[in-house]
Structure formats: structure tokens, C-alpha cells
Write an enzyme that holds these catalytic residues in place. Structure first.
Site, short mmCIF file in Angstrom:
data_model
loop_
_atom_site.label_atom_id
_atom_site.label_comp_id
_atom_site.label_asym_id
_atom_site.label_seq_id
_atom_site.Cartn_x
_atom_site.Cartn_y
_atom_site.Cartn_z
N THR A 1 -3.53 34.27 1.91
CA THR A 1 -3.78 33.37 0.80
C THR A 1 -3.90 31.95 1.33
OG1 THR A 1 -2.49 34.82 -0.61
CG2 THR A 1 -2.91 32.62 -1.46
N ARG B 1 -6.03 46.14 -7.79
CA ARG B 1 -4.75 45.42 -7.93
C ARG B 1 -5.02 43.92 -8.06
NH1 ARG B 1 -2.23 41.21 -4.58
NH2 ARG B 1 0.03 41.27 -4.96
N GLY C 1 -3.33 40.16 -8.01
CA GLY C 1 -2.11 39.46 -7.56
C GLY C 1 -1.85 38.24 -8.44
N ASP C 2 -1.07 37.32 -7.90
CA ASP C 2 -0.68 36.14 -8.65
C ASP C 2 -1.76 35.05 -8.67
OD1 ASP C 2 0.33 33.87 -6.34
OD2 ASP C 2 0.07 35.94 -5.72
N THR D 1 1.97 31.12 -2.77
CA THR D 1 1.56 32.20 -1.90
C THR D 1 2.77 33.09 -1.62
OG1 THR D 1 0.72 32.80 0.31
CG2 THR D 1 2.01 30.79 0.15
N GLY D 2 2.52 34.37 -1.34
CA GLY D 2 3.64 35.26 -1.07
C GLY D 2 3.39 36.63 -1.65
N LYS D 3 4.44 37.19 -2.29
CA LYS D 3 4.28 38.53 -2.86
C LYS D 3 3.89 38.37 -4.33
CE LYS D 3 5.81 43.14 -2.71
NZ LYS D 3 6.69 43.67 -3.77
N GLY D 4 2.67 38.69 -4.63
CA GLY D 4 2.10 38.41 -5.95
C GLY D 4 2.92 38.92 -7.10
#
Lengths: 189, 131
Positions: free
Chosen positions: B1, B29, B31-32, B51-54
């Protein structure tokens, strides 16, 4: 206090032992993009133009997980997404499921500026891109050898990964239908 | 990201985020990043790109929460961002943010975040780990 900008190229479990050949190209791109953004702000460009300009550059760099260099789905394909937002007006635009658009961030801005909507996804987003005449590429343009290898490792480990997750050694449990408890490292590495 | 936030000389704020998502994700899928208020948000007070785990960034409505803490608790940007990042599961969130007044914040609860910033006042920073 004047103009300011900040940019990122992803967060995760990056080991301190990251070799220079992985670290330096990324730092060089961050430095170059910071310079571009700073010059644009110094020239009086609008914040929205600056964030789009910087993110386009980062999308074109194959070392970051966006645009060219996007990570792969379980099917080995690319599904890119992007979003822009303007603070003063709360106007925003978002796209998902793109596989041919060279710069998703610019399509997100066109959704904001040319439609009454906020968010277009997959076939609709791709059709909007064609209608707007934005630059498109063959899906293979976005796929790098490095990400093919990362997908292979993730499949071997039977899990999904966020940016920079390090491959784990040894047998792994299969991905769970329902999200694992957050402290289950196999989900985030 | 990847992401960028900016406040220009006239005080206008904007944010942009772009991503390929998660390695080995299911087709379809989301994400965020494209979920306004989760991975990307801006109003008259601040602009945020996460950014990271959506899935976690969506659950914790990270970007909007930073703005809400500034709006409703009058927290400065740095405190608002620190509180939101500390409140999310460890190893799942990083963000960059700027405020209308030109404050810059780059916070993460992961081991690292590729990041860079500059201000008109002359502060610049480029980094990966938090030394």
C-alpha cells in the site's frame, strides 16, 4: 504553519536485516517522491493535485504494493484499489477490483469529479476507466517476479499476508473461514 | 500500500491511498483503502492515509477516528493518531497524517513503515524503522 506532506510505502514486519538491494530502491523512491511533492507545494499547487501526483509516482514504482508491483490474489491476478478525499469539501472517490488501469488513484479522482457516486468497483470501475480514456495496460504489466514468488510462499504457508510479512518456516495451519483471533500470528506474520 | 497526505499553502487538506491488497487474498476481497473513513479520510481538520491489515483498519475505522478525536475531543493530531494506532491490534496499523495547521504525524504499531515527510518549516524525515 504552512504547507506539509507525508507519504508511506506500506507498514509491516520489516526485519532490520532487510538487505540493501531491497531497502535502497524503496528509500530512493520515497526521497524522489518527497522531492516532487515538496516542489509542487512550494509552487503553490493544490493539496489534491499533490497527493495524486505523489501516489501516481509510487504506483509506477514496482517496489511498492500498488499499481505496478501490486501483490497477487490467490488466483495469481491483480485487483487494485485506491481512494482520494478532499478535506474542505468532503468530496471523495474510490475504486476497487482494477486489473488494467495504470494509475488507480487517478481513476478514483475521476469518480469523485465526474460522477455523483463515491465508489465504483470491478467491471463497473473498468468500464468507467474505458469511458474516461485513462491509460490502461495489459494485466501482466503489474505483475513482478518478486510478487509471483511471494504468492508461492504464501500458498505454501497457507495464509494471506500484509505488506512485508516475512515468510514463516515449517508447517502452517490452513486459513480459517472466520478471521482468526488477532494474536494468531499466522494471519499477520 | 502507498499513500500521501498534504496541506497546501492555503490550508487545504487532501489524502490519497492506493494498494494491491493482501498477498494470496481471495478474488473480490476489498480492503480498507477504498473504504472512506477506514483507510483514507480527510476533512477540514486533518487528512489521513492508513496501511496495514485492511480487516483491522476497517473494524477500527482508523482514519475517521483520528479526525473524530480532533473534532470531538480537541486532541492535537499527534495525540489523536497515537491513541488510534495504540488502540488497534499490534502489528496491524500504520498511518500518515497532516493537520490544517501543518502538523505531520507518521505512526505505526508494526515493526516498520516506509515513510517520508516534509514541512514548510524545514522539517524532513525519511525512514523505515522507529529508531
Amino acid at each position: 504553519m504552512g504547507w506539509a506532506l507525508a507519504l508511506h510505502g506500506g507498514a509491516g514486519d520489516v526485519p532490520r536485516t532487510l538487505p540493501p538491494e531491497s531497502r535502497e530502491p524503496r528509500l530512493a523512491t520515497l526521497r524522489r517522491c518527497l522531492g516532487l511533492g515538496t516542489a509542487a507545494l512550494r509552487d503553490g499547487r493544490a493539496a489534491l493535485d499533490v497527493v495524486e501526483l505523489v501516489v501516481r509516482e509510487l504506483e509506477d514504482c514496482p517496489h511498492f504494493n500498488a499499481g505496478r508491483g501490486s501483490v497477487l490474489t490467490a488466483d495469481g491476478t491483480v485487483e487494485m484499489e485506491a481512494c482520494v478525499m478532499e478535506g474542505a469539501t468532503l468530496r471523495c472517490g474510490a475504486v476497487s477490483g482494477l486489473s488494467t488501469v495504470a494509475n488507480p488513484v487517478s481513476l478514483a479522482r475521476l469518480v469523485m469529479e465526474k460522477t455523483p457516486h463515491i465508489y465504483l468497483a470491478f467491471d463497473g470501475a473498468e468500464a468507467f476507466a474505458r469511458f474516461q480514456g485513462v491509460e490502461t495496460k495489459d494485466p501482466s504489466h503489474f505483475i513482478t517476479e518478486q510478487n509471483i514468488e511471494r504468492l508461492r510462499q504464501a500458498k505454501e504457508a497457507n495464509r494471506v499476508q500484509i505488506d512485508y510479512t516475512q515468510p514463516m518456516k515449517g508447517p502452517q495451519q490452513a486459513p480459517q473461514e472466520t478471521p482468526a483471533p488477532v494474536d494468531d500470528n499466522s494471519q499477520t506474520g | 500500500t502507498v499513500g500521501c497526505v498534504a496541506v497546501d499553502a492555503a490550508g487545504n487538506l487532501a489524502t490519497a491511498t492506493s494498494t494491491g491488497g493482501l498477498v494470496n487474498k481471495m478474488a473480490g476481497r476489498i480492503g480498507d483503502t477504498p473504504v472512506v473513513g477506514a483507510g483514507t479520510y480527510a476533512n477540514a481538520l486533518c487528512a489521513v492515509s492508513a496501511t496495514g491489515k485492511g480487516e483491522e483498519i476497517i473494524r477500527y475505522t482508523v482514519a475517521r477516528d483520528v479526525a473524530a478525536l480532533m473534532e470531538h475531543r480537541a486532541l492535537p493530531l499527534r495525540d489523536a493518531a497515537a491513541r488510534v494506532v495504540a488502540g488497534a491490534p499490534r502489528g496491524t496499523v500504520g498511518l500518515v497524517a497532516v493537520s490544517r495547521g501543518g502538523e505531520v504525524c507518521m505512526a505505526h504499531n508494526t515493526t516498520a513503515m516506509f515513510r517520508a515527510c516534509a514541512t514548510e518549516a524545514g522539517h524532513t524525515e525519511i525512514g523505515i524503522w522507529t529508531d
